[in-house]
Structures are given as C-alpha cells and as structure tokens.
Write a protein that holds these residues in place. Sequence first.
Motif, PDB file in Angstrom:
ATOM      1  N   SER A   6       0.851  -1.185   0.000  1.00  0.00           N
ATOM      2  CA  SER A   6       0.000   0.000   0.000  1.00  0.00           C
ATOM      3  C   SER A   6       0.889   1.238   0.000  1.00  0.00           C
ATOM      4  CB  SER A   6      -0.959  -0.010   1.198  1.00  0.00           C
ATOM      5  OG  SER A   6      -0.248  -0.192   2.403  1.00  0.00           O
ATOM      6  N   TYR A  40      -3.189   4.779   1.345  1.00  0.00           N
ATOM      7  CA  TYR A  40      -3.520   4.352   2.704  1.00  0.00           C
ATOM      8  C   TYR A  40      -3.391   5.510   3.685  1.00  0.00           C
ATOM      9  CZ  TYR A  40      -3.197   2.192   7.298  1.00  0.00           C
ATOM     10  OH  TYR A  40      -3.399   1.875   8.621  1.00  0.00           O
ATOM     11  N   ARG A  73      -6.128   7.566   5.809  1.00  0.00           N
ATOM     12  CA  ARG A  73      -5.773   7.655   7.220  1.00  0.00           C
ATOM     13  C   ARG A  73      -4.599   8.628   7.342  1.00  0.00           C
ATOM     14  NH1 ARG A  73      -8.313   3.885  10.150  1.00  0.00           N
ATOM     15  NH2 ARG A  73      -6.761   3.866  11.806  1.00  0.00           N
ATOM     16  N   LYS A 231       2.568  -2.293   9.481  1.00  0.00           N
ATOM     17  CA  LYS A 231       3.055  -1.790   8.206  1.00  0.00           C
ATOM     18  C   LYS A 231       4.550  -1.525   8.346  1.00  0.00           C
ATOM     19  CE  LYS A 231      -1.039  -0.033   5.983  1.00  0.00           C
ATOM     20  NZ  LYS A 231      -1.068  -1.270   5.204  1.00  0.00           N
ATOM     21  N   TYR A 312       4.705  -1.320   2.604  1.00  0.00           N
ATOM     22  CA  TYR A 312       4.227   0.061   2.579  1.00  0.00           C
ATOM     23  C   TYR A 312       5.311   0.930   1.969  1.00  0.00           C
ATOM     24  CZ  TYR A 312       1.685   4.171   4.457  1.00  0.00           C
ATOM     25  OH  TYR A 312       0.975   5.331   4.610  1.00  0.00           O
TER      26      TYR A 312
END
Length: 342
Positions: A6, A40, A73, A231, A312
């Motif tokens: 992500s 994300y 987020r 993550k 990530y």
Amino acid sequence: MATTVSFGLFDWVDRAPGSLGELYESRLKLIELADQEGFYGYHVAEHHGTPLGMAPSPSVFLSAVAQRTTRIRFSPMAYLLPMYHPIRLIEEVCMLDHLSQGRVELGVSRGVSPYEIKCFNVDPEATREIFTEALDVFRAGMCNEVLNYTGKYFEFHDVPMEIKPLQHPYPPLWYPSFSQAGVEYAAQHGFHFMCLGPPSLVTQLMEQYRQINAAQTNSADRLNGHVTTPKLGAMRQIYIAETDEAALAVAKPAYADWYKSITKLWHRNGDSTYDQFFDWEACLAGETILIGSVAKVREQIQRVVAESGINYFVGSFAWGSLSPAQSRRSLELFISEVMPTV
C-alpha cells in the motif's frame, strides 16, 4: 507469494515561495488527490524553530485534513512526546479521531534535533526517559476512566478521562527510525515502522524487525498489540518527469532549497552533523531520493520493495521550491504509471 504493497504520502510542509495560506492549501489539494486515488496514509512531520516545519502543530493541520478527505488515514510522523503535556495530547488525539471518523494513526518520537528540543526548554539528554513516561501516561489515560500515574517527570492523581478515542483502545502507533536500536524498540512493541536509508539498510532493518517482532507476538505489554499486521515502510523524496534530464533540471534547485531548510537550525548552531546525510549527490547515489523518468523511478521502487519485503511505500512529492503544479504532475505520474506495477 508477493507482498501486497500500500502507499502513503509524507510531508514536511516546509517553507516555499508564496504565502503560508497558499502553502497549506496546495498541500491539502495534494492530499485530496491521494485520498481519491486510494492511498492508505498521509504523514506530516513535526518540527520547530526551522523553515522545515510550517506545520509545527500537527493536530491543527490534520484537523483540516480530516475535513477535506474521506478515506485516507493520517498521522503525525511524529509527535515529539517530550514537548507535550500527556493529558493535552490525549485530548487532541481523541478529538481528531472523532473528527475523522476513526482515521487517525499516531507516530511517536523523542526527537532527533537537540536544537528543536531546546526551543521548549527541555534537556535533550532527558528525552528518552520523558518519552517513555509520556507514552506510559498516554496509554494509561486512553485505557482507564481515571488516570493515576507516578513517575519521575509526570504525576497524576484521580484525573477523570472524560474523552475517549473512537478507535479502541487507541489509534494505531507508528515509530520512525533508521537505527538498529530504533527498529528493535519498534519491533518489540509491534509498532508500524517507517525508515529512511539506502535499499541495503532498509532490507537489513526490515529483516531485524521481522525477527524480533515474531519473538514478541504474544507479549502482553506490547504498546501496539491491537494491530495484527504492522506496516513496514520506506520513505523516499520523489520527483518524476517525462525524462531523467527534465526531472533533474527541476529537482536539483528545488532540493537545494529543501536542504537549506532541513540544515538551517543545525548550521545556526555551528553543527554540520547531517550535511552529508542529506547531501544531494549522496542521496541520489543511495537512492533515498528518486529523481527521473517514470521508468527509472519505477525500477528503483520495485527493487527496494522486492529486496526488503516492505508492505508500505511512502513518497514525498512536495518539498523545497517545487511548485504545486510540479508536485501534482509528479504525483499523477506516480499514481498512473508506478503504483499499478509495484
């Protein structure tokens, strides 16, 4: 099995040409684009006494982010805990969590620059102890109806905790670092983890994290134990253009302005500790800044993801004297040409 990656956006909100209001608005528009395109997270740095930090109060800026977005987020990366009164921080985080309908995440740090820490009349030598206590108070305040705590730096007796976060027991925690001691601490507690550094260092730190984290999975005192899959991310400054030459022509002077901002407070105190760490040529060679065509940047990102196994990837697209239009075009190329291939 390939790792699912992500994407996130990192931002210093450093000083740029134009007014401060224009700077904030340009950043908010970039975050809106990332929100629409399925990023994300958005992560904003906290800095003080330096042109690197035009958002020195992350909570204030992120309250605007909460109102301008619907899915992404967001987190400070990171709240510098020795500069905060723990109860005030608890209250601000709870407010943000409800304003955003539960999209807050929380980066925490004791701070890197002793000169920024001194702006708050805090002893840099005491920050590790203060950080630990502040985080203990944060957890206790979030998890109990009444706060009682006695430590070296903080003491609270029978304090009602009337405001609670939307996320239970509190928003997910992040820890940024590029040291072995930092990754050890992050892994022990299951923090989401973000690092800088060349691909070889990223690979080393991520392997260290996985080994330590696996051994600590069932530990009862993990601060981020409510997060099952941490993550593991790497951050890069990025500028993408149609050709390598075009990208370099724009990015080099923009980076020079950013470099002045990130080193200014250090130089004001006669300290050159981080000059080489952020040197343009060294960062290009070490691939901690990615400047070039879509093909070049795509290959560099694919390689660091494959070698390190991160799940990530975080890009910074607005920095120095890059114009809002240049940052947006670079991000658009990343979204359309790079993200689908990573």
